[in-house]
Design an enzyme around this catalytic site. Structure first.
Site, PDB file in Angstrom:
ATOM      1  N   LYS A  67     -12.515  -7.921  -8.573  1.00  0.00           N
ATOM      2  CA  LYS A  67     -13.080  -8.111  -7.232  1.00  0.00           C
ATOM      3  C   LYS A  67     -14.562  -8.315  -7.400  1.00  0.00           C
ATOM      4  O   LYS A  67     -15.278  -7.378  -7.778  1.00  0.00           O
ATOM      5  CB  LYS A  67     -12.884  -6.839  -6.402  1.00  0.00           C
ATOM      6  CG  LYS A  67     -11.724  -6.819  -5.447  1.00  0.00           C
ATOM      7  CD  LYS A  67     -11.743  -5.514  -4.659  1.00  0.00           C
ATOM      8  CE  LYS A  67     -10.355  -5.249  -4.105  1.00  0.00           C
ATOM      9  NZ  LYS A  67     -10.269  -3.939  -3.438  1.00  0.00           N
TER      10      LYS A  67
ATOM     11  N   LYS B  32       0.863  -1.174   0.000  1.00  0.00           N
ATOM     12  CA  LYS B  32       0.000   0.000   0.000  1.00  0.00           C
ATOM     13  C   LYS B  32       0.905   1.231   0.000  1.00  0.00           C
ATOM     14  O   LYS B  32       1.850   1.307   0.806  1.00  0.00           O
ATOM     15  CB  LYS B  32      -0.893  -0.012   1.244  1.00  0.00           C
ATOM     16  CG  LYS B  32      -1.968  -1.101   1.206  1.00  0.00           C
ATOM     17  CD  LYS B  32      -3.042  -0.813   0.158  1.00  0.00           C
ATOM     18  CE  LYS B  32      -4.200  -1.811   0.251  1.00  0.00           C
ATOM     19  NZ  LYS B  32      -5.272  -1.504  -0.730  1.00  0.00           N
TER      20      LYS B  32
HETATM   21 MG    MG Z   1      -6.956  -1.766  -4.431  1.00  0.00          MG
END
Ligand code: MG
Length: 383
Positions: free
Chosen positions: A273, A171
């Site tokens: 996703k 991240k």
């Molecule tokens: Mg992402």
């Protein structure tokens, strides 16, 4: 009674081992929404992946429970669907709320496949546009949240590499990018697949291309969602100016949105996703679109419990998932899961694809007994 008979929804508040930090903030609790559908007498389970706060997308736990109870469940039960293939159309009049819709579709699909004795991975492969065979195992990958220091990050990555993992996603955000990425590369070499996820945090940066060009030499598999969800043109301009392939996540909410992004040159890698797309069947369609265009995909995660996690493993077994995804065990996240069959990876970093019918997991009655909220709904009587 035939068709869809009932829907039950539980909120189960799971403890996290540690806060999950990204450019969007920290997730400190994980209320899970579990869905049970009974179809033709067979039970199936799904999960709504909405997070506690509407920071990743407009959905959030309390809002998802409300839209399920007030709008989606009544519509679905009134529609009298015969199986999961009818769920998307029955819920289409309600705009958005993809994670809530995904939970319902998965529960109906699980019930349908359990009755047929078909594992989810085999079913998803069978509904692909081009004939496909589901892989028996998929490589595990881990998303690593923002840490307090570069040395903490290298230590965290090292623990997973030692456990067998072959891919990490870091991240990042402005000010936490080139240095941590370079440190991970220096520590683990080029054999480790490394991606970076910005969660839109370069949208406010004065020169995103200059900032992200600093990652050009790191050999990243992708940089994910650097700019705002709706900034297709900005992502296309950025992709032309940096060497790292741009991947999109938050922007891609449907096959149509994915088609637009690919046609505009806004991304060359796609994070698939199912919760973001409204269901596993739409996720297969996005997989098929990308496969036809030669665009590699990988399977993203939403801090799911074992229910959604097992379904993600089944999805990742499709042939165009050529980059390892955010699919790993749940043990690192939750001290205790809601299912009896935890997802784990072996010493070579592989996860066995569940071969039991449906999603292939059993929800633990003790987890439901500890739920903080429950509501049940029966289908209206039909003549
Ligand atoms: Mg992402």
């Amino acid at each position: 009674m035939s068709g869809l008979e009932s829907i039950d929804i539980w909120r189960v508040d799971l403890a996290l081992r540690q806060p999950w930090r990204t450019a969007l903030g920290a997730v400190t609790e994980r209320p899970a929404i579990l869905v049970r559908a009974v179809l033709d007498g067979a039970e199936g389970w799904g999960e709504c992946a909405a997070l506690p706060e509407p920071l990743y997308s407009p959905e959030y736990t309390a809002g998802a429970l409300d839209v399920l109870v007030s709008h989606l469940v009544p519509r679905l039960l009134a529609a009298g669907v015969a199986g999961a293939a009818g769920v998307g159309a029955a819920l289409a009049p309600v705009k958005g709320h993809h994670m809530a819709k995904c939970g319902l579709e998965l529960a109906v699909l699980d019930a349908e496949l359990r009755a047929l004795g078909v594992p989810l991975a085999h079913h998803l492969a069978s509904v692909c546009q081009a004939p496909a065979e589901a892989a028996a195992q998929v490589p595990a990958g881990m998303a690593i949240g923002v840490t307090t220091s570069t040395s903490d990050l290298v230590e965290a990555v090292g623990r997973w590499v030692a456990a067998g993992l072959r891919r990490v996603k870091l991240k990042i955000h402005p000010g936490w990018d080139a240095e941590p990425v370079a440190a991970v590369r220096a520590a683990f070499g080029t054999g480790l697949v490394v991606g970076a996820d910005a969660n839109g945090s370069y949208a406010a940066h004065p020169d995103p291309a200059a900032a992200l060009a600093a990652l050009d030499g790191a050999g990243l598999a992708f940089v994910e969602q650097p700019l705002a969800d709706d900034d297709v043109v900005g992502h296309a301009a950025l992709a032309a100016r940096i060497a790292t392939p741009v991947c999109l996540d938050e922007s891609l909410t449907s096959v149509a949105a994915t088609t637009t992004a690919l046609s505009a040159g806004a991304c060359s890698v796609v994070n698939v996703k199912a919760p973001r797309l409204g269901g596993y069947l739409e996720a297969v369609r996005v997989h098929d679109l990308c496969r036809a265009r030669g665009v590699p995909v990988w399977c993203g995660g939403m801090l799911e419990t074992g229910v959604g996690r097992a379904a993600n493993v089944a999805l990742a077994a499709l042939p165009n998932f050529t980059i390892p995804g955010d699919v790993s065990g749940t043990g690192w996240l939750f001290p205790s899961d809601v299912v009896d069959e935890p997802i784990t990876f072996d010493g070579a970093g592989n996860i066995a694809v569940p071969q039991r019918p449906g999603v292939g997991v059993t929800v633990n009655p003790a987890a439901l007994a500890a739920s903080t909220w429950h509501a049940g709904f029966a289908a209206p009587r039909r003549r």
